[in-house]
Scaffold this active site. Structure first.
Site, PDB file in Angstrom:
ATOM      1  CG  HIS A   1      -8.993 -23.847 -23.731  1.00 37.36           C
ATOM      2  ND1 HIS A   1      -8.867 -24.877 -24.637  1.00 37.36           N
ATOM      3  CD2 HIS A   1     -10.314 -23.774 -23.420  1.00 37.36           C
ATOM      4  CE1 HIS A   1     -10.065 -25.406 -24.863  1.00 37.36           C
ATOM      5  NE2 HIS A   1     -10.950 -24.750 -24.138  1.00 37.36           N
TER       6      HIS A   1
ATOM      7  CG  ASP B   1      -3.757 -24.977 -21.779  1.00 35.14           C
ATOM      8  OD1 ASP B   1      -4.896 -24.547 -22.078  1.00 35.14           O
ATOM      9  OD2 ASP B   1      -3.161 -25.823 -22.480  1.00 35.14           O
TER      10      ASP B   1
ATOM     11  CG  HIS C   1      -0.697 -28.716 -26.123  1.00 36.95           C
ATOM     12  ND1 HIS C   1      -0.578 -28.782 -24.754  1.00 36.95           N
ATOM     13  CD2 HIS C   1      -1.734 -27.891 -26.372  1.00 36.95           C
ATOM     14  CE1 HIS C   1      -1.517 -28.042 -24.193  1.00 36.95           C
ATOM     15  NE2 HIS C   1      -2.239 -27.475 -25.150  1.00 36.95           N
TER      16      HIS C   1
HETATM   17 ZN   LIG Z   1      -7.088 -25.263 -25.849  1.00 33.56          ZN
END
Ligand SMILES: [Zn+2]
Length: 255
Positions: free
Chosen positions: A57, A59, A169
């Site tokens: 991904h 990010d 995150h």
């Molecule tokens: Zn991800």
């Protein structure tokens, strides 16, 4: 001694910065953005020796081109051609050496099919698990099946209880609000929610978590718990631990 600090990126990503106090060479995990990494390295007088990548991904990989151009580091990640610039492609059971420590690679498909996690034994052991296991929750299923994610989380849960969990995150508050719905009589969840709220009120990171704590508060690791299963049964199939997981994950998607 190995130390790990978060570099905040975007709205809620953490790029983990690893360093030994005996060396100016650092490692970062999942650099979605180069600018905050360069700033942190320059501030601390560090160079970048290694980048670890958990999945494709953007990010988690967006900073790769600029960091590779600037520092020419080793770049270790999953065997996915979509990730450009890797110098070492690793899979289940592989090991790599970073900052003098041995890291074991676990394949943990579910959030994506290429997702891997990096674990290093020590006091305490450290786990870099990207978007697979979060504090109080787990990643969304973008590519894998609930069965795959369930097995991946079970594999991570089998690591030592004192393992520190470095997720990518800051989702803990929202995760624990869901955990309170899914596991309403669990005192540990209520305590963790209050503690997390205080930390976020002061803009403090709520990570790393600890694996033993996750087993007490994270509903996605508690699919065998009768209370969790009873609550989940109002939202779908809970015949097995695995179907309870699938039901919880689908419920959380719409929560
Ligand atoms: Zn991800």
């Amino acid at each position: 001694m190995l130390s790990v600090t978060p570099i905040p990126a975007f709205s809620d990503n953490y790029i983990w910065l690893l360093r030994q106090d005996t060396s100016p060479e650092a490692c970062v995990v999942d650099p979605g953005d180069a600018a905050p990494v360069i700033q942190a390295l320059e501030q601390e007088g560090l160079s970048l020796g290694t980048i670890l990548v958990t999945h494709h991904h953007h990010d988690h990989t967006g900073g790769l081109p600029e960091l590779i151009e600037r520092y020419s580091p080793e770049v270790i990640g999953p065997d996915n051609p979509a990730i450009a610039g890797l110098t070492q492609r690793v899979g289940q059971g592989d090991t790599c050496r970073v900052l003098g420590r041995r890291f074991d690679v676990h394949e943990v498909p579910g959030h994506t099919l290429d997702h891997i996690a990096f674990f290093t034994a020590g006091i305490p052991p450290l786990l870099f698990c990207g978007d697979t296991l979060f504090a109080g929750g787990c990643g969304r299923l973008f590519e894998g099946s609930p069965e795959q994610m369930y097995r991946s989380l079970q594999a991570l849960a089998a690591l030592p209880d004192d393992t520190l969990v470095f997720a990518a995150h800051e989702y803990t508050l929202a995760n624990l609000r869901f955990a309170q719905e899914a596991d309403p009589h669990n005192r540990d969840v209520a305590d963790a929610l209050a503690e997390t709220q205080r930390a976020r009120d002061h803009s403090r990171p709520t990570l790393p978590s600890q694996l033993a704590r996750e087993k007490r508060i994270n509903p996605f690791l508690r699919c065998a718990d009768p209370d969790v299963r009873a609550t989940a049964s109002q939202h779908g199939n809970t015949e097995t631990d695995q179907s309870t997981f699938a039901t919880l994950r689908a419920w959380k998607d719409g929560f």
